[in-house]
Design a protein around this motif. Structure first.
Motif, PDB file in Angstrom:
ATOM      1  N   ILE A  51       0.846  -1.185   0.000  1.00 56.69           N
ATOM      2  CA  ILE A  51       0.000   0.000   0.000  1.00 56.69           C
ATOM      3  C   ILE A  51       0.882   1.237   0.000  1.00 56.69           C
ATOM      4  O   ILE A  51       1.938   1.271   0.648  1.00 56.69           O
ATOM      5  CB  ILE A  51      -0.959  -0.024   1.210  1.00 56.69           C
ATOM      6  N   SER A  52       0.446   2.262  -0.725  1.00 59.57           N
ATOM      7  CA  SER A  52       1.209   3.507  -0.803  1.00 59.57           C
ATOM      8  C   SER A  52       1.099   4.291   0.507  1.00 59.57           C
ATOM      9  O   SER A  52       0.298   3.964   1.385  1.00 59.57           O
ATOM     10  CB  SER A  52       0.692   4.356  -1.963  1.00 59.57           C
ATOM     11  N   THR A  53       1.889   5.340   0.621  1.00 61.26           N
ATOM     12  CA  THR A  53       1.900   6.134   1.854  1.00 61.26           C
ATOM     13  C   THR A  53       0.534   6.717   2.178  1.00 61.26           C
ATOM     14  O   THR A  53       0.146   6.783   3.350  1.00 61.26           O
ATOM     15  CB  THR A  53       2.906   7.288   1.753  1.00 61.26           C
ATOM     16  N   THR A  54      -0.201   7.132   1.143  1.00 63.91           N
ATOM     17  CA  THR A  54      -1.508   7.743   1.377  1.00 63.91           C
ATOM     18  C   THR A  54      -2.641   6.733   1.434  1.00 63.91           C
ATOM     19  O   THR A  54      -3.763   7.068   1.808  1.00 63.91           O
ATOM     20  CB  THR A  54      -1.829   8.750   0.266  1.00 63.91           C
ATOM     21  N   GLY A  55      -2.345   5.497   1.042  1.00 57.43           N
ATOM     22  CA  GLY A  55      -3.383   4.473   1.038  1.00 57.43           C
ATOM     23  C   GLY A  55      -4.222   4.447  -0.230  1.00 57.43           C
ATOM     24  O   GLY A  55      -5.135   3.631  -0.347  1.00 57.43           O
ATOM     25  N   THR A  56      -3.914   5.299  -1.186  1.00 58.94           N
ATOM     26  CA  THR A  56      -4.745   5.379  -2.394  1.00 58.94           C
ATOM     27  C   THR A  56      -4.392   4.316  -3.433  1.00 58.94           C
ATOM     28  O   THR A  56      -5.176   4.041  -4.332  1.00 58.94           O
ATOM     29  CB  THR A  56      -4.617   6.766  -3.039  1.00 58.94           C
ATOM     30  N   SER A  57      -3.215   3.735  -3.307  1.00 60.09           N
ATOM     31  CA  SER A  57      -2.786   2.697  -4.256  1.00 60.09           C
ATOM     32  C   SER A  57      -2.436   1.427  -3.496  1.00 60.09           C
ATOM     33  O   SER A  57      -1.786   1.486  -2.452  1.00 60.09           O
ATOM     34  CB  SER A  57      -1.560   3.162  -5.048  1.00 60.09           C
ATOM     35  N   THR A  58      -2.884   0.310  -4.049  1.00 58.06           N
ATOM     36  CA  THR A  58      -2.578  -0.988  -3.453  1.00 58.06           C
ATOM     37  C   THR A  58      -2.183  -1.976  -4.549  1.00 58.06           C
ATOM     38  O   THR A  58      -2.484  -1.767  -5.737  1.00 58.06           O
ATOM     39  CB  THR A  58      -3.787  -1.562  -2.689  1.00 58.06           C
ATOM     40  N   TYR A  59      -1.529  -3.026  -4.134  1.00 57.69           N
ATOM     41  CA  TYR A  59      -1.136  -4.099  -5.050  1.00 57.69           C
ATOM     42  C   TYR A  59      -1.265  -5.418  -4.299  1.00 57.69           C
ATOM     43  O   TYR A  59      -0.940  -5.501  -3.111  1.00 57.69           O
ATOM     44  CB  TYR A  59       0.303  -3.898  -5.537  1.00 57.69           C
ATOM     45  N   TYR A  60      -1.742  -6.462  -5.005  1.00 57.12           N
ATOM     46  CA  TYR A  60      -1.924  -7.777  -4.397  1.00 57.12           C
ATOM     47  C   TYR A  60      -1.297  -8.847  -5.277  1.00 57.12           C
ATOM     48  O   TYR A  60      -1.342  -8.771  -6.507  1.00 57.12           O
ATOM     49  CB  TYR A  60      -3.401  -8.093  -4.216  1.00 57.12           C
ATOM     50  N   SER A  61      -0.750  -9.862  -4.630  1.00 53.05           N
ATOM     51  CA  SER A  61      -0.295 -11.017  -5.382  1.00 53.05           C
ATOM     52  C   SER A  61      -1.510 -11.773  -5.894  1.00 53.05           C
ATOM     53  O   SER A  61      -2.612 -11.664  -5.347  1.00 53.05           O
ATOM     54  CB  SER A  61       0.561 -11.921  -4.494  1.00 53.05           C
ATOM     55  N   ASP A  62      -1.305 -12.540  -6.937  1.00 54.72           N
ATOM     56  CA  ASP A  62      -2.414 -13.292  -7.530  1.00 54.72           C
ATOM     57  C   ASP A  62      -3.019 -14.271  -6.532  1.00 54.72           C
ATOM     58  O   ASP A  62      -4.216 -14.571  -6.598  1.00 54.72           O
ATOM     59  CB  ASP A  62      -1.931 -14.042  -8.771  1.00 54.72           C
ATOM     60  N   SER A  63      -2.211 -14.766  -5.602  1.00 58.16           N
ATOM     61  CA  SER A  63      -2.691 -15.774  -4.670  1.00 58.16           C
ATOM     62  C   SER A  63      -3.710 -15.234  -3.667  1.00 58.16           C
ATOM     63  O   SER A  63      -4.458 -16.016  -3.070  1.00 58.16           O
ATOM     64  CB  SER A  63      -1.510 -16.394  -3.915  1.00 58.16           C
ATOM     65  N   VAL A  64      -3.752 -13.921  -3.462  1.00 61.56           N
ATOM     66  CA  VAL A  64      -4.672 -13.365  -2.463  1.00 61.56           C
ATOM     67  C   VAL A  64      -5.630 -12.331  -3.048  1.00 61.56           C
ATOM     68  O   VAL A  64      -6.536 -11.864  -2.348  1.00 61.56           O
ATOM     69  CB  VAL A  64      -3.907 -12.733  -1.282  1.00 61.56           C
ATOM     70  N   LYS A  65      -5.446 -11.978  -4.304  1.00 64.80           N
ATOM     71  CA  LYS A  65      -6.269 -10.936  -4.924  1.00 64.80           C
ATOM     72  C   LYS A  65      -7.752 -11.302  -4.844  1.00 64.80           C
ATOM     73  O   LYS A  65      -8.137 -12.426  -5.131  1.00 64.80           O
ATOM     74  CB  LYS A  65      -5.846 -10.748  -6.374  1.00 64.80           C
ATOM     75  N   GLY A  66      -8.562 -10.352  -4.420  1.00 67.57           N
ATOM     76  CA  GLY A  66      -9.989 -10.577  -4.280  1.00 67.57           C
ATOM     77  C   GLY A  66     -10.397 -11.134  -2.929  1.00 67.57           C
ATOM     78  O   GLY A  66     -11.589 -11.174  -2.603  1.00 67.57           O
ATOM     79  N   ARG A  67      -9.426 -11.558  -2.123  1.00 69.31           N
ATOM     80  CA  ARG A  67      -9.731 -12.117  -0.802  1.00 69.31           C
ATOM     81  C   ARG A  67      -9.128 -11.270   0.327  1.00 69.31           C
ATOM     82  O   ARG A  67      -9.708 -11.176   1.407  1.00 69.31           O
ATOM     83  CB  ARG A  67      -9.193 -13.547  -0.693  1.00 69.31           C
ATOM     84  N   PHE A  68      -7.968 -10.686   0.095  1.00 70.65           N
ATOM     85  CA  PHE A  68      -7.281  -9.894   1.121  1.00 70.65           C
ATOM     86  C   PHE A  68      -7.391  -8.408   0.782  1.00 70.65           C
ATOM     87  O   PHE A  68      -7.413  -8.022  -0.395  1.00 70.65           O
ATOM     88  CB  PHE A  68      -5.807 -10.256   1.188  1.00 70.65           C
ATOM     89  N   THR A  69      -7.437  -7.584   1.823  1.00 72.18           N
ATOM     90  CA  THR A  69      -7.460  -6.134   1.659  1.00 72.18           C
ATOM     91  C   THR A  69      -6.452  -5.504   2.607  1.00 72.18           C
ATOM     92  O   THR A  69      -6.523  -5.729   3.824  1.00 72.18           O
ATOM     93  CB  THR A  69      -8.851  -5.556   1.941  1.00 72.18           C
ATOM     94  N   ILE A  70      -5.534  -4.735   2.055  1.00 68.39           N
ATOM     95  CA  ILE A  70      -4.555  -4.017   2.867  1.00 68.39           C
ATOM     96  C   ILE A  70      -5.047  -2.598   3.096  1.00 68.39           C
ATOM     97  O   ILE A  70      -5.665  -1.987   2.211  1.00 68.39           O
ATOM     98  CB  ILE A  70      -3.160  -4.022   2.192  1.00 68.39           C
ATOM     99  N   SER A  71      -4.807  -2.074   4.279  1.00 73.88           N
ATOM    100  CA  SER A  71      -5.193  -0.705   4.591  1.00 73.88           C
ATOM    101  C   SER A  71      -4.207  -0.137   5.606  1.00 73.88           C
ATOM    102  O   SER A  71      -3.353  -0.870   6.122  1.00 73.88           O
ATOM    103  CB  SER A  71      -6.628  -0.644   5.140  1.00 73.88           C
ATOM    104  N   ARG A  72      -4.334   1.149   5.871  1.00 73.97           N
ATOM    105  CA  ARG A  72      -3.444   1.770   6.840  1.00 73.97           C
ATOM    106  C   ARG A  72      -4.161   2.941   7.503  1.00 73.97           C
ATOM    107  O   ARG A  72      -5.051   3.551   6.914  1.00 73.97           O
ATOM    108  CB  ARG A  72      -2.157   2.245   6.169  1.00 73.97           C
ATOM    109  N   ASP A  73      -3.746   3.233   8.725  1.00 69.57           N
ATOM    110  CA  ASP A  73      -4.223   4.401   9.453  1.00 69.57           C
ATOM    111  C   ASP A  73      -2.977   5.120   9.949  1.00 69.57           C
ATOM    112  O   ASP A  73      -2.405   4.752  10.981  1.00 69.57           O
ATOM    113  CB  ASP A  73      -5.130   3.971  10.608  1.00 69.57           C
ATOM    114  N   ASN A  74      -2.559   6.130   9.191  1.00 68.05           N
ATOM    115  CA  ASN A  74      -1.313   6.807   9.546  1.00 68.05           C
ATOM    116  C   ASN A  74      -1.411   7.530  10.889  1.00 68.05           C
ATOM    117  O   ASN A  74      -0.406   7.666  11.596  1.00 68.05           O
ATOM    118  CB  ASN A  74      -0.921   7.789   8.448  1.00 68.05           C
ATOM    119  N   ALA A  75      -2.612   7.961  11.259  1.00 67.80           N
ATOM    120  CA  ALA A  75      -2.783   8.625  12.556  1.00 67.80           C
ATOM    121  C   ALA A  75      -2.502   7.670  13.710  1.00 67.80           C
ATOM    122  O   ALA A  75      -2.053   8.090  14.775  1.00 67.80           O
ATOM    123  CB  ALA A  75      -4.185   9.197  12.668  1.00 67.80           C
ATOM    124  N   LYS A  76      -2.780   6.380  13.467  1.00 68.02           N
ATOM    125  CA  LYS A  76      -2.520   5.363  14.488  1.00 68.02           C
ATOM    126  C   LYS A  76      -1.189   4.667  14.260  1.00 68.02           C
ATOM    127  O   LYS A  76      -0.845   3.735  14.999  1.00 68.02           O
ATOM    128  CB  LYS A  76      -3.647   4.333  14.506  1.00 68.02           C
TER     129      LYS A  76
END
Length: 127
Positions: A51-76
């Motif tokens: 995931i990018s610094t702002t959270g606006t861009s993400t990338y997934y490997s084929d093995s998890v795409k559609g099942r996993f979601t990455i996110s971030r909370d920079n304030a935390k």
């Protein structure tokens, strides 16, 4: 000491869900893209999501795409990996790390660009 602290792992049945977290310790997470990786004994560490610094861009490997979601909370100062529809082959120790060379994501994972590894959290998918 600069590193991540992963948490939230455990046992889950196939088809179930789990959210794991990694908290940055000793540094500010907002400066870095973040990646989640996993490793099983005898195999190389595998990148699964980034995931990018702002959270606006993400990338997934084929093995998890559609099942996993990455996110971030920079304030935390924390990143997350929401894992749905888990399969036995998802069983692994999961690690997160900061990409010290990029603020955006790339296709694939260049492991040597990542640092501040934590101790990992075990996720076991079994009935």
């Amino acid at each position: 000491q600069v590193h991540f602290v992963e948490s939230g792992g455990g046992s889950v049945q196939p088809g179930g869900s789990r959210r794991i977290s990694c908290a940055a310790s000793g540094f500010f997470l907002n400066y870095y893209a973040v990646g989640w990786f996993r490793q099983v004994p005898g195999k190389e560490r595998e990148g699964v999501a980034s995931i990018s610094t702002t959270g606006t861009s993400t990338y997934y490997s084929d093995s998890v795409k559609g099942r996993f979601t990455i996110s971030r909370d920079n304030a935390k100062n924390t990143a997350y990996l929401q894992m749905n529809n888990l399969k036995p082959e998802d069983t692994a120790v999961y690690y997160c790390a900061a990409n010290l060379m990029r603020t955006e994501v790339q296709r694939g994972f260049t492991t040597h660009e990542y640092s501040y590894w934590g101790q990992g959290t075990q996720v076991t998918v079994s009935s």
